[in-house]
Design a protein around this motif. Sequence first.
Motif, PDB file in Angstrom:
ATOM      1  N   LEU A 115     101.033  70.854  21.569  1.00 37.54           N
ATOM      2  CA  LEU A 115      99.933  71.822  21.547  1.00 37.54           C
ATOM      3  C   LEU A 115      98.673  71.183  22.118  1.00 37.54           C
ATOM      4  CD1 LEU A 115     100.434  73.291  17.950  1.00 37.54           C
ATOM      5  CD2 LEU A 115     101.430  74.089  20.109  1.00 37.54           C
ATOM      6  N   ASN A 116      97.934  71.954  22.913  1.00 33.60           N
ATOM      7  CA  ASN A 116      96.689  71.422  23.462  1.00 33.60           C
ATOM      8  C   ASN A 116      95.571  71.511  22.423  1.00 33.60           C
ATOM      9  OD1 ASN A 116      95.775  74.091  23.470  1.00 33.60           O
ATOM     10  ND2 ASN A 116      96.188  74.389  25.655  1.00 33.60           N
ATOM     11  N   GLN A 117      94.355  71.195  22.832  1.00 30.63           N
ATOM     12  CA  GLN A 117      93.241  71.098  21.881  1.00 30.63           C
ATOM     13  C   GLN A 117      92.897  72.420  21.212  1.00 30.63           C
ATOM     14  OE1 GLN A 117      90.447  69.158  24.594  1.00 30.63           O
ATOM     15  NE2 GLN A 117      90.499  67.342  23.311  1.00 30.63           N
ATOM     16  N   ILE A 118      93.256  73.538  21.843  1.00 33.51           N
ATOM     17  CA  ILE A 118      92.940  74.832  21.231  1.00 33.51           C
ATOM     18  C   ILE A 118      94.186  75.457  20.593  1.00 33.51           C
ATOM     19  CG2 ILE A 118      90.975  75.269  22.737  1.00 33.51           C
ATOM     20  CD1 ILE A 118      92.737  77.105  24.422  1.00 33.51           C
ATOM     21  N   GLY A 119      95.265  74.663  20.500  1.00 33.96           N
ATOM     22  CA  GLY A 119      96.451  75.110  19.784  1.00 33.96           C
ATOM     23  C   GLY A 119      97.473  75.865  20.597  1.00 33.96           C
ATOM     24  N   ASN A 120      97.292  75.911  21.929  1.00 38.11           N
ATOM     25  CA  ASN A 120      98.261  76.607  22.771  1.00 38.11           C
ATOM     26  C   ASN A 120      99.365  75.643  23.229  1.00 38.11           C
ATOM     27  OD1 ASN A 120      96.859  79.036  22.627  1.00 38.11           O
ATOM     28  ND2 ASN A 120      95.589  78.540  24.416  1.00 38.11           N
ATOM     29  N   PRO A 125     107.680  73.473  27.537  1.00 36.63           N
ATOM     30  CA  PRO A 125     107.948  73.303  26.101  1.00 36.63           C
ATOM     31  C   PRO A 125     109.368  72.808  25.818  1.00 36.63           C
ATOM     32  CG  PRO A 125     107.882  75.632  26.686  1.00 36.63           C
ATOM     33  CD  PRO A 125     107.365  74.884  27.864  1.00 36.63           C
ATOM     34  N   LYS A 126     110.314  73.117  26.718  1.00 38.44           N
ATOM     35  CA  LYS A 126     111.700  72.694  26.506  1.00 38.44           C
ATOM     36  C   LYS A 126     111.810  71.176  26.437  1.00 38.44           C
ATOM     37  CE  LYS A 126     116.377  73.192  28.380  1.00 38.44           C
ATOM     38  NZ  LYS A 126     117.205  73.713  29.508  1.00 38.44           N
ATOM     39  N   CYS A 127     110.994  70.469  27.226  1.00 40.26           N
ATOM     40  CA  CYS A 127     111.031  69.005  27.226  1.00 40.26           C
ATOM     41  C   CYS A 127     110.590  68.458  25.869  1.00 40.26           C
ATOM     42  CB  CYS A 127     110.153  68.445  28.334  1.00 40.26           C
ATOM     43  SG  CYS A 127     110.842  68.670  29.987  1.00 40.26           S
ATOM     44  N   PHE A 128     109.560  69.054  25.287  1.00 39.10           N
ATOM     45  CA  PHE A 128     109.111  68.620  23.964  1.00 39.10           C
ATOM     46  C   PHE A 128     110.192  68.890  22.913  1.00 39.10           C
ATOM     47  CE2 PHE A 128     104.890  68.684  25.876  1.00 39.10           C
ATOM     48  CZ  PHE A 128     104.299  67.581  25.281  1.00 39.10           C
ATOM     49  N   ILE A 159     108.422  67.418  13.559  1.00 45.08           N
ATOM     50  CA  ILE A 159     108.218  68.846  13.822  1.00 45.08           C
ATOM     51  C   ILE A 159     107.678  69.495  12.559  1.00 45.08           C
ATOM     52  CG2 ILE A 159     109.313  71.002  14.517  1.00 45.08           C
ATOM     53  CD1 ILE A 159     111.499  69.365  15.863  1.00 45.08           C
ATOM     54  N   GLU A 160     106.541  70.157  12.686  1.00 42.77           N
ATOM     55  CA  GLU A 160     105.943  70.853  11.546  1.00 42.77           C
ATOM     56  C   GLU A 160     105.386  72.177  12.033  1.00 42.77           C
ATOM     57  OE1 GLU A 160     102.641  70.196   7.995  1.00 42.77           O
ATOM     58  OE2 GLU A 160     103.276  68.515   9.240  1.00 42.77           O
ATOM     59  N   ASN A 161     105.984  73.257  11.546  1.00 39.60           N
ATOM     60  CA  ASN A 161     105.636  74.608  12.001  1.00 39.60           C
ATOM     61  C   ASN A 161     105.851  74.685  13.514  1.00 39.60           C
ATOM     62  OD1 ASN A 161     104.980  75.364   9.358  1.00 39.60           O
ATOM     63  ND2 ASN A 161     102.908  74.530   9.583  1.00 39.60           N
ATOM     64  N   ASP A 162     104.803  74.984  14.265  1.00 40.22           N
ATOM     65  CA  ASP A 162     104.947  75.124  15.721  1.00 40.22           C
ATOM     66  C   ASP A 162     104.625  73.843  16.472  1.00 40.22           C
ATOM     67  OD1 ASP A 162     105.656  77.799  15.494  1.00 40.22           O
ATOM     68  OD2 ASP A 162     103.558  78.468  15.556  1.00 40.22           O
ATOM     69  N   GLU A 163     104.186  72.808  15.766  1.00 40.69           N
ATOM     70  CA  GLU A 163     103.772  71.577  16.447  1.00 40.69           C
ATOM     71  C   GLU A 163     104.894  70.544  16.478  1.00 40.69           C
ATOM     72  OE1 GLU A 163      99.974  68.576  16.775  1.00 40.69           O
ATOM     73  OE2 GLU A 163     100.459  69.382  14.793  1.00 40.69           O
ATOM     74  N   ILE A 164     105.097  69.990  17.672  1.00 43.61           N
ATOM     75  CA  ILE A 164     106.033  68.877  17.862  1.00 43.61           C
ATOM     76  C   ILE A 164     105.203  67.661  18.245  1.00 43.61           C
ATOM     77  CG2 ILE A 164     108.001  67.985  19.167  1.00 43.61           C
ATOM     78  CD1 ILE A 164     108.758  70.906  19.764  1.00 43.61           C
ATOM     79  N   LEU A 165     105.263  66.631  17.436  1.00 41.41           N
ATOM     80  CA  LEU A 165     104.486  65.419  17.681  1.00 41.41           C
ATOM     81  C   LEU A 165     105.445  64.309  18.089  1.00 41.41           C
ATOM     82  CD1 LEU A 165     101.443  64.816  17.496  1.00 41.41           C
ATOM     83  CD2 LEU A 165     101.884  63.733  15.290  1.00 41.41           C
ATOM     84  N   VAL A 166     105.283  63.808  19.318  1.00 39.75           N
ATOM     85  CA  VAL A 166     106.163  62.773  19.849  1.00 39.75           C
ATOM     86  C   VAL A 166     105.385  61.469  19.917  1.00 39.75           C
ATOM     87  CG1 VAL A 166     107.680  62.078  21.741  1.00 39.75           C
ATOM     88  CG2 VAL A 166     107.358  64.517  21.221  1.00 39.75           C
ATOM     89  N   GLU A 167     105.984  60.403  19.378  1.00 40.20           N
ATOM     90  CA  GLU A 167     105.340  59.085  19.380  1.00 40.20           C
ATOM     91  C   GLU A 167     105.963  58.240  20.484  1.00 40.20           C
ATOM     92  OE1 GLU A 167     104.231  56.559  15.654  1.00 40.20           O
ATOM     93  OE2 GLU A 167     106.173  55.840  16.357  1.00 40.20           O
ATOM     94  N   PHE A 168     105.107  57.718  21.377  1.00 37.60           N
ATOM     95  CA  PHE A 168     105.553  56.902  22.497  1.00 37.60           C
ATOM     96  C   PHE A 168     105.141  55.447  22.261  1.00 37.60           C
ATOM     97  CE2 PHE A 168     104.858  61.187  24.084  1.00 37.60           C
ATOM     98  CZ  PHE A 168     106.018  61.439  24.805  1.00 37.60           C
TER      99      PHE A 168
END
Length: 337
Positions: A115-120, A125-128, A159-168
């Motif tokens: 998600l970007n800074q405004i939540g979009n 998205p498939k890659c995430f 993954i939490e709700n609509d947000e996918i957080l990937v750690e690199f």
Amino acid sequence: MARQEDSGLGYKIVEAVRSGEIIEPITYEKIKLFCEINSIDAPESYMRVILSNGSENTHSPTYKKYFKRINRGEYEVLPEYKNERRFYWLNVDSSGYDWSFTILKLGKTQSYSNLNQIGNQRKNPKCFQEINVGDLVVAYETGDIKAITTLCRVSDKTIENDEILVEFQKISDFGNVLEWGKLRDSEQLENCNTVHFHRGTLFELEKEHYDIIVQMLEEINPSLDTEEELYQAVIHSMKDDKKDRKARLENKNSIYPDIYEVTTKAFKRNPDVIAEVLIRAKGVCEKCNKKAPFNRASDGSPYLEVHHIKRLADGGEDTVGNAMAVCPNCHRELHFG
């Protein structure tokens, strides 16, 4: 996600193989080191989920569930528990966001949201959704740099709700970055859509294209595999004009050295730093103020060793200011005295 029953040491070993933390074949020694590094408190009997020299009929149920024996004391993860590693291209907008791999130390991580800074949702998205722990990534920094600056490994994903957080996790550092112009002009990458059209954030790469990019990085950043090769690079550096060395030192993207795999981890040191320190010392130990104890047989130069005041292993910088030229005796004293 692992099932609840897939949470013991056996499954942790499977995950470590998937992520590249343990390289097959798996051995008891590798499991023991893995437990030590990750502070896993496991007794020897428990660590021998994979038995170092056991026969097939004495293996535990956990062994039979996850692993197969390929040789005496050597094992592999069963195919159904292996994830095929995938490869990605990550755009890092270091000018628009406070987010850059260039200044990040090796082994450290950065997290990126779908998600970007405004939540979009960001593009692709498939890659995430499909990227996974253990996948390998080239980090392309946009803005003023416009170059691949490092390689990363996906170390975590939540993954939490609509947000996918990937750690690199940063797994390499390069003194010479791979500029987009060289990527664009490469005949080997002419069919790589991501190189030519990378508007967005995260893109999947074919393994062939990932390997070509890594090869290009290695070609412009030749590794120094032995002390003699390092010394020859130092001699070459000392013959250069001081302003050329200074320019390279000032333009190096990271003050921390690359780590490359041998039997243990080692640091690829900067020959320009060593050259500057040896020139500064003028053949005199900077600790005891005595002349070098002997001259090198190869070229007659005074033999001094370059010591890092704050150890590289402790996060010390590979810089002239953090180094001193010392005789072998003083060097041993600095380490063990």
